[in-house]
Motif scaffolding. Structure first.
Motif, PDB file in Angstrom:
ATOM      1  N   ASP A 236      -2.573  -3.037  -2.233  1.00 45.97           N
ATOM      2  CA  ASP A 236      -2.164  -4.231  -1.503  1.00 45.97           C
ATOM      3  C   ASP A 236      -2.659  -5.425  -2.295  1.00 45.97           C
ATOM      4  N   VAL A 237      -1.815  -6.436  -2.439  1.00 51.37           N
ATOM      5  CA  VAL A 237      -2.161  -7.617  -3.231  1.00 51.37           C
ATOM      6  C   VAL A 237      -2.086  -8.857  -2.354  1.00 51.37           C
ATOM      7  N   GLN A 238      -3.122  -9.691  -2.459  1.00 50.32           N
ATOM      8  CA  GLN A 238      -3.228 -10.883  -1.619  1.00 50.32           C
ATOM      9  C   GLN A 238      -3.581 -12.087  -2.482  1.00 50.32           C
ATOM     10  N   ALA A 239      -2.943 -13.225  -2.233  1.00 48.16           N
ATOM     11  CA  ALA A 239      -3.277 -14.468  -2.928  1.00 48.16           C
ATOM     12  C   ALA A 239      -4.507 -15.081  -2.266  1.00 48.16           C
ATOM     13  N   VAL A 240      -5.548 -15.362  -3.065  1.00 47.30           N
ATOM     14  CA  VAL A 240      -6.793 -15.920  -2.528  1.00 47.30           C
ATOM     15  C   VAL A 240      -7.322 -16.994  -3.480  1.00 47.30           C
ATOM     16  N   ASN A 241      -8.407 -17.639  -3.053  1.00 44.04           N
ATOM     17  CA  ASN A 241      -9.121 -18.593  -3.907  1.00 44.04           C
ATOM     18  C   ASN A 241     -10.511 -18.040  -4.211  1.00 44.04           C
ATOM     19  N   LEU A 242     -10.993 -18.268  -5.423  1.00 42.75           N
ATOM     20  CA  LEU A 242     -12.271 -17.707  -5.843  1.00 42.75           C
ATOM     21  C   LEU A 242     -13.430 -18.305  -5.058  1.00 42.75           C
TER      22      LEU A 242
ATOM     23  N   ILE B  50      -6.847  -7.559  -5.115  1.00 41.43           N
ATOM     24  CA  ILE B  50      -6.114  -6.297  -5.143  1.00 41.43           C
ATOM     25  C   ILE B  50      -6.965  -5.205  -4.492  1.00 41.43           C
ATOM     26  N   TYR B  51      -6.412  -4.596  -3.452  1.00 35.83           N
ATOM     27  CA  TYR B  51      -7.070  -3.482  -2.767  1.00 35.83           C
ATOM     28  C   TYR B  51      -6.382  -2.202  -3.223  1.00 35.83           C
ATOM     29  N   ARG B  52      -7.154  -1.281  -3.778  1.00 40.75           N
ATOM     30  CA  ARG B  52      -6.556  -0.072  -4.366  1.00 40.75           C
ATOM     31  C   ARG B  52      -7.279   1.179  -3.873  1.00 40.75           C
ATOM     32  N   LYS B  53      -6.510   2.109  -3.314  1.00 41.26           N
ATOM     33  CA  LYS B  53      -7.050   3.406  -2.905  1.00 41.26           C
ATOM     34  C   LYS B  53      -6.395   4.493  -3.734  1.00 41.26           C
ATOM     35  N   THR B  54      -7.223   5.370  -4.294  1.00 39.96           N
ATOM     36  CA  THR B  54      -6.725   6.459  -5.125  1.00 39.96           C
ATOM     37  C   THR B  54      -7.001   7.780  -4.431  1.00 39.96           C
ATOM     38  N   ILE B  55      -6.007   8.677  -4.450  1.00 39.25           N
ATOM     39  CA  ILE B  55      -6.160   9.987  -3.823  1.00 39.25           C
ATOM     40  C   ILE B  55      -6.003  11.085  -4.874  1.00 39.25           C
ATOM     41  N   ASN B  56      -6.570  12.261  -4.556  1.00 38.75           N
ATOM     42  CA  ASN B  56      -6.412  13.408  -5.450  1.00 38.75           C
ATOM     43  C   ASN B  56      -5.237  14.276  -5.002  1.00 38.75           C
ATOM     44  N   GLU B  57      -5.070  15.435  -5.630  1.00 37.51           N
ATOM     45  CA  GLU B  57      -3.909  16.285  -5.347  1.00 37.51           C
ATOM     46  C   GLU B  57      -3.961  16.899  -3.954  1.00 37.51           C
ATOM     47  N   LYS B  58      -5.124  16.824  -3.295  1.00 36.17           N
ATOM     48  CA  LYS B  58      -5.257  17.325  -1.930  1.00 36.17           C
ATOM     49  C   LYS B  58      -5.126  16.208  -0.892  1.00 36.17           C
ATOM     50  N   ASN B  59      -4.713  15.038  -1.366  1.00 36.78           N
ATOM     51  CA  ASN B  59      -4.530  13.871  -0.492  1.00 36.78           C
ATOM     52  C   ASN B  59      -5.860  13.358   0.059  1.00 36.78           C
ATOM     53  N   VAL B  60      -6.940  13.591  -0.684  1.00 38.30           N
ATOM     54  CA  VAL B  60      -8.272  13.126  -0.294  1.00 38.30           C
ATOM     55  C   VAL B  60      -8.611  11.858  -1.079  1.00 38.30           C
ATOM     56  N   PRO B  61      -9.029  10.784  -0.404  1.00 33.35           N
ATOM     57  CA  PRO B  61      -9.387   9.555  -1.121  1.00 33.35           C
ATOM     58  C   PRO B  61     -10.613   9.776  -2.002  1.00 33.35           C
ATOM     59  N   ILE B  62     -10.518   9.375  -3.262  1.00 29.84           N
ATOM     60  CA  ILE B  62     -11.656   9.515  -4.171  1.00 29.84           C
ATOM     61  C   ILE B  62     -12.180   8.161  -4.634  1.00 29.84           C
ATOM     62  N   GLU B  63     -11.443   7.099  -4.382  1.00 31.02           N
ATOM     63  CA  GLU B  63     -11.860   5.778  -4.865  1.00 31.02           C
ATOM     64  C   GLU B  63     -11.221   4.690  -4.015  1.00 31.02           C
TER      65      GLU B  63
ATOM     66  N   ARG C  37      -8.053 -13.224 -12.203  1.00 21.14           N
ATOM     67  CA  ARG C  37      -7.779 -14.639 -12.468  1.00 21.14           C
ATOM     68  C   ARG C  37      -6.281 -14.916 -12.415  1.00 21.14           C
ATOM     69  N   GLY C  38      -5.909 -15.927 -11.652  1.00 19.98           N
ATOM     70  CA  GLY C  38      -4.497 -16.260 -11.506  1.00 19.98           C
ATOM     71  C   GLY C  38      -3.862 -16.807 -12.764  1.00 19.98           C
ATOM     72  N   ASP C  39      -4.666 -17.406 -13.660  1.00 17.92           N
ATOM     73  CA  ASP C  39      -4.108 -17.975 -14.892  1.00 17.92           C
ATOM     74  C   ASP C  39      -4.044 -16.967 -16.028  1.00 17.92           C
ATOM     75  N   LYS C  40      -4.612 -15.769 -15.808  1.00 14.16           N
ATOM     76  CA  LYS C  40      -4.651 -14.766 -16.872  1.00 14.16           C
ATOM     77  C   LYS C  40      -3.883 -13.499 -16.534  1.00 14.16           C
ATOM     78  N   PHE C  41      -3.885 -13.154 -15.265  1.00 10.84           N
ATOM     79  CA  PHE C  41      -3.393 -11.844 -14.857  1.00 10.84           C
ATOM     80  C   PHE C  41      -2.024 -11.966 -14.202  1.00 10.84           C
ATOM     81  N   ILE C  42      -1.063 -11.201 -14.713  1.00 11.13           N
ATOM     82  CA  ILE C  42       0.277 -11.141 -14.129  1.00 11.13           C
ATOM     83  C   ILE C  42       0.464  -9.764 -13.514  1.00 11.13           C
ATOM     84  N   TYR C  43       0.803  -9.748 -12.244  1.00  6.27           N
ATOM     85  CA  TYR C  43       0.988  -8.471 -11.547  1.00  6.27           C
ATOM     86  C   TYR C  43       2.478  -8.189 -11.460  1.00  6.27           C
ATOM     87  N   ARG C  44       2.919  -7.101 -12.104  1.00  6.00           N
ATOM     88  CA  ARG C  44       4.340  -6.773 -12.148  1.00  6.00           C
ATOM     89  C   ARG C  44       4.638  -5.562 -11.281  1.00  6.00           C
ATOM     90  N   SER C  45       5.810  -5.595 -10.659  1.00  8.78           N
ATOM     91  CA  SER C  45       6.258  -4.476  -9.830  1.00  8.78           C
ATOM     92  C   SER C  45       7.735  -4.240 -10.091  1.00  8.78           C
TER      93      SER C  45
END
Length: 238
Positions: A178-184, A203-216, A223-231
């Motif tokens: 999930d991506v959200q626009a914020v101020n530092l 950016i909120y990121r959840k990673t799962i393994n092959e058993k559908n268990v969250p591992i991270e 930085r808004g002036d450096k990072f471009i998020y593409r989809s």
């Protein structure tokens, strides 16, 4: 090395899809469970991968169908790697691990990691740079029960996912963001060398393994002036 079960299912379904016509219906989840003799999570992971890559589309209450337009492009569901993206752009990536400590995470983070009361997680604070310029400040939470005795030393100079896979046999197969626009805020601005209140992406990121268990679960500020998020997105009905 043998492929994980869900990857084997994906490979077989891809072959089947190549011999079907657009909008042909695929077997139901229940039928696939019987055909492949695997868990429901394995079938759902496989179907989700195929859907994210535009090979299939699903209609609630009607079933799963072959997309009418097959786009032969790289897998848009692949795990994102900051280092790989930076190298691809001709820059040098660096990761500075600031700290690692065992914490009892707040309720929101505990829910993301499926932790019970009093279960702990490691909090890893990192700064990601490109050509020595700070791009992303992040806090990553890793369940203690999956990664016992994790130390900061073993993360120095080694990609995090490599340590999780090689030492703990935990492989991230899918991530949700999930991506959200914020101020530092003040702390974030100091790490990212920007003014307080500067535009950024959280950016909120959840990673799962092959058993559908969250591992991270990671909360990053980019930085808004450096990072471009593409989809990349596809209209499965065309």
């Amino acid at each position: 090395m043998e492929k994980p079960l869900y990857r084997q299912v994906i490979s077989d379904l891809e072959k089947r899809i190549n011999h079907l016509k657009p909008n042909d219906r695929l077997p139901s989840e229940r039928q696939l469970l019987i055909q492949y003799n695997v868990s429901r999570n394995t079938i759902r992971l496989a179907l989700q991968d195929l859907e994210e890559r535009g090979l299939i589309y699903r209609l609630h209450g009607k079933g799963t169908f072959v997309s009418s337009r097959y786009l032969d492009q790289p897998n848009i569901g692949e795990m994102y790697s900051f280092s790989e993206e930076v190298r691809r752009s001709g820059q040098k990536p660096t990761t500075l691990n600031q700290s690692l400590k065992l914490v009892e995470p707040n309720q929101k983070i505990a829910e993301q990691l499926n932790l019970q009361n009093a279960e702990k997680a490691y909090e890893l604070v990192r700064l990601r740079l490109a050509n020595d310029q700070p791009y992303i400040y992040s806090k990553t939470y890793l369940p203690e029960k999956l990664f016992p005795s994790l130390t900061l030393d073993e993360l120095q100079g080694v990609p995090l996912y490599d340590v999780l896979k090689d030492k703990y046999k935990q492989l991230g197969v899918m991530a949700f963001e999930d991506v959200q626009a914020v101020n530092l805020d003040k702390q974030e601005s100091e790490y990212l060398q920007e003014e307080v209140g500067s535009a950024s992406l959280k950016i909120y990121r959840k990673t799962i393994n092959e058993k559908n268990v969250p591992i991270e679960f990671t909360i990053s500020v980019a930085r808004g002036d450096k990072f471009i998020y593409r989809s990349k997105q596809y209209n499965h009905l065309l």
